[in-house]
Design a protein around this motif. Structure first.
Motif, short mmCIF file in Angstrom:
data_model
loop_
_atom_site.label_atom_id
_atom_site.label_comp_id
_atom_site.label_asym_id
_atom_site.label_seq_id
_atom_site.Cartn_x
_atom_site.Cartn_y
_atom_site.Cartn_z
N ALA A 141 0.80 -1.22 0.00
CA ALA A 141 0.00 0.00 0.00
C ALA A 141 0.84 1.27 0.00
N ALA A 142 2.02 1.24 0.62
CA ALA A 142 2.82 2.45 0.75
C ALA A 142 4.15 2.37 0.03
N GLY A 143 4.51 1.19 -0.47
CA GLY A 143 5.74 1.05 -1.25
C GLY A 143 7.01 1.21 -0.45
N ILE A 144 6.97 0.86 0.83
CA ILE A 144 8.16 0.99 1.66
C ILE A 144 8.36 -0.30 2.46
N ASP A 145 9.62 -0.69 2.60
CA ASP A 145 9.94 -1.91 3.33
C ASP A 145 10.04 -1.63 4.83
N GLY A 146 9.51 -2.53 5.60
CA GLY A 146 9.64 -2.47 7.05
C GLY A 146 10.32 -3.71 7.56
N LYS A 147 10.42 -3.80 8.87
CA LYS A 147 10.97 -4.97 9.53
C LYS A 147 10.10 -5.32 10.73
N ILE A 148 10.17 -6.58 11.14
CA ILE A 148 9.40 -7.04 12.30
C ILE A 148 10.32 -7.15 13.50
N LEU A 164 3.94 6.31 8.17
CA LEU A 164 4.19 6.14 6.74
C LEU A 164 4.37 7.49 6.05
N LEU A 165 3.64 8.49 6.51
CA LEU A 165 3.79 9.83 5.94
C LEU A 165 5.19 10.37 6.18
N LEU A 166 5.69 10.24 7.40
CA LEU A 166 7.02 10.75 7.73
C LEU A 166 8.11 10.01 6.96
N GLU A 167 7.91 8.72 6.72
CA GLU A 167 8.95 7.91 6.08
C GLU A 167 8.94 8.01 4.56
N THR A 168 7.77 8.25 3.98
CA THR A 168 7.68 8.29 2.51
C THR A 168 7.48 9.70 1.96
N GLY A 169 7.03 10.62 2.82
CA GLY A 169 6.72 11.97 2.35
C GLY A 169 5.39 12.07 1.63
N LYS A 170 4.63 10.98 1.64
CA LYS A 170 3.33 10.96 0.96
C LYS A 170 2.25 10.41 1.90
N SER A 171 1.04 10.92 1.74
CA SER A 171 -0.08 10.40 2.52
C SER A 171 -0.43 9.00 2.04
N ALA A 172 -0.68 8.13 2.96
CA ALA A 172 -1.05 6.76 2.62
C ALA A 172 -2.56 6.67 2.41
N ASP A 173 -2.98 5.85 1.47
CA ASP A 173 -4.39 5.54 1.26
C ASP A 173 -4.81 4.56 2.36
N ARG A 174 -5.54 5.07 3.34
CA ARG A 174 -5.84 4.25 4.51
C ARG A 174 -6.74 3.06 4.18
N ILE A 175 -7.68 3.24 3.28
CA ILE A 175 -8.55 2.13 2.90
C ILE A 175 -7.74 1.03 2.22
N LYS A 176 -6.88 1.42 1.30
CA LYS A 176 -6.04 0.45 0.62
C LYS A 176 -5.14 -0.28 1.61
N LEU A 177 -4.56 0.46 2.54
CA LEU A 177 -3.68 -0.13 3.56
C LEU A 177 -4.44 -1.14 4.41
N LEU A 178 -5.60 -0.73 4.89
CA LEU A 178 -6.43 -1.62 5.72
C LEU A 178 -6.77 -2.90 4.96
N CYS A 179 -7.19 -2.75 3.71
CA CYS A 179 -7.62 -3.91 2.92
C CYS A 179 -6.47 -4.85 2.61
N ARG A 180 -5.31 -4.30 2.26
CA ARG A 180 -4.17 -5.16 1.95
C ARG A 180 -3.76 -5.97 3.17
N VAL A 181 -3.77 -5.36 4.35
CA VAL A 181 -3.41 -6.08 5.58
C VAL A 181 -4.39 -7.22 5.84
N LEU A 182 -5.69 -6.93 5.71
CA LEU A 182 -6.69 -7.97 5.95
C LEU A 182 -6.58 -9.11 4.94
N GLU A 183 -6.30 -8.77 3.70
CA GLU A 183 -6.17 -9.80 2.66
C GLU A 183 -4.98 -10.71 2.92
N TYR A 184 -3.86 -10.12 3.31
CA TYR A 184 -2.68 -10.93 3.63
C TYR A 184 -2.92 -11.77 4.88
N PHE A 185 -3.62 -11.18 5.86
CA PHE A 185 -3.88 -11.96 7.08
C PHE A 185 -4.73 -13.18 6.77
#
Length: 327
Positions: A165-172, A226-247
């Protein structure tokens, strides 16, 4: 019907004729017009042109059940949605719904939490309209002793959902914090209700700092968005949906074995502190060791200064980077 029309407009991307909508959903032109009008009143910008039809121009930056359902491609997770403007805690609300008989996969999300909860009784800052604050009810067909691993399933889903959704890599950060550049962007809290050795339900709570522009000074070195790390506002609906789909996808994999034997390699590839020295904290006791990956039970394998290995369970300890929160 409104959700179906919205989904059709999203999938098309261009103009969809009123006649096509009528034929697709078996309704009259008047019914289509009423649903389009209702969507506009909720904040959707929809262009209407004679002989061309309707085109979705912009979705409102608010969480709406119709928007979530029309964007979500899951089989059971999030099919029942409760969206709230303000709630004490989405976990508490999901637990209340579960006690009242809410079905497997019921989702609760809110623009604001006034008493957001984190691990070990900590509070969670939930800035209104700037994050994804959600919880969902599971009635899993798994053994009670295996249920704690669902927290790791959630962390894996968040990591992949953020990437999509945001095009940035994270870590766990084991077991369930998601970090970007060493700072926490997401927290996960899993709570369960059980009788003896039988599960009643599990509530999985996920809080993602999406579009927060500034944090209080006391957490500025530990938290990010995500805003601070990418400089762009994240699409919250897209983010929510992608997380649920992966889960949902990884949950079905987990259910086959009720352990991490299939998901272990992928989870370990995202582990922030693998191969690094960490501080393990158990009550008043602390010790330094080297972090490995997780095993099939979701336990973290560590190695002490003498080269001896052991497995630690997430419920008994917390881990920290030896130079602060970052690992």
């Amino acid at each position: 019907m409104k959700e179906k029309i919205l989904r059709q407009l999203k999938q098309c991307g261009g103009y969809v004729s009123g006649q096509e909508l009528c034929e697709t959903f078996g309704v009259s032109r008047t019914a289509v017009w009423k649903h389009i009008k209702a969507l506009k009143e909720e904040g959707y910008v929809i262009d209407s042109v004679s002989n061309k039809g309707y085109k979705l121009v912009k979705c409102p930056d608010i969480l709406l059940a119709e928007d979530i359902k029309s964007s979500l491609s899951t089989s059971w997770l999030g099919k029942t949605v409760k969206v709230m403007k303000t709630v004490d805690s989405t976990n508490l609300e999901a637990r209340r719904l579960a006690e009242a008989g809410a079905s497997h996969g019921t989702l609760v999300t809110a623009e604001e939490q006034t008493s957001g909860k984190g691990r070990r009784g900590r509070s969670w800052v939930s800035v209104p309209g700037q994050g994804v604050w959600m919880s969902f009810v599971l009635r899993p067909d798994v053994e009670l002793e295996n249920s704690s691993m669902l927290t790791l399933v959630a962390a894996l889903a968040v990591e992949k959902g953020i990437k999509d959704a945001a095009g940035i890599d994270g870590k766990i950060k084991w077991p369930n914090d998601v970090l970007i550049n060493g700072k926490k962007v997401c927290g996960i809290l899993t709570e369960l209700s059980a009788q003896m050795d039988e599960l009643n339900y599990i509530v999985v709570g996920i809080g993602i700092n999406a579009n927060i522009g500034q944090f209080p000074e006391e957490v500025r070195d530990k938290a990010t968005s995500l805003l601070l790390e990418t400089g762009k506002s994240a699409d919250r609906i897209k983010l929510l949906c992608r997380v649920l789909e992966y889960f949902e996808y990884d949950y079905e994999i987990f259910k086959k074995t009720q352990d991490f034997s299939i998901l272990m390699e992928e989870y370990n590839s995202f582990l922030a502190h693998r191969g690094q020295e960490i501080k393990v904290v158990r009550g008043n006791d602390e010790y330094i060791c080297k972090s490995g990956g997780i095993n099939r039970r979701g336990e973290l394998i560590v190695e002490d200064s003498l080269g001896r290995t052991r497995e630690i369970f997430s419920g008994e300890v917390s881990i920290r980077g030896i130079h602060g929160y970052s690992v």
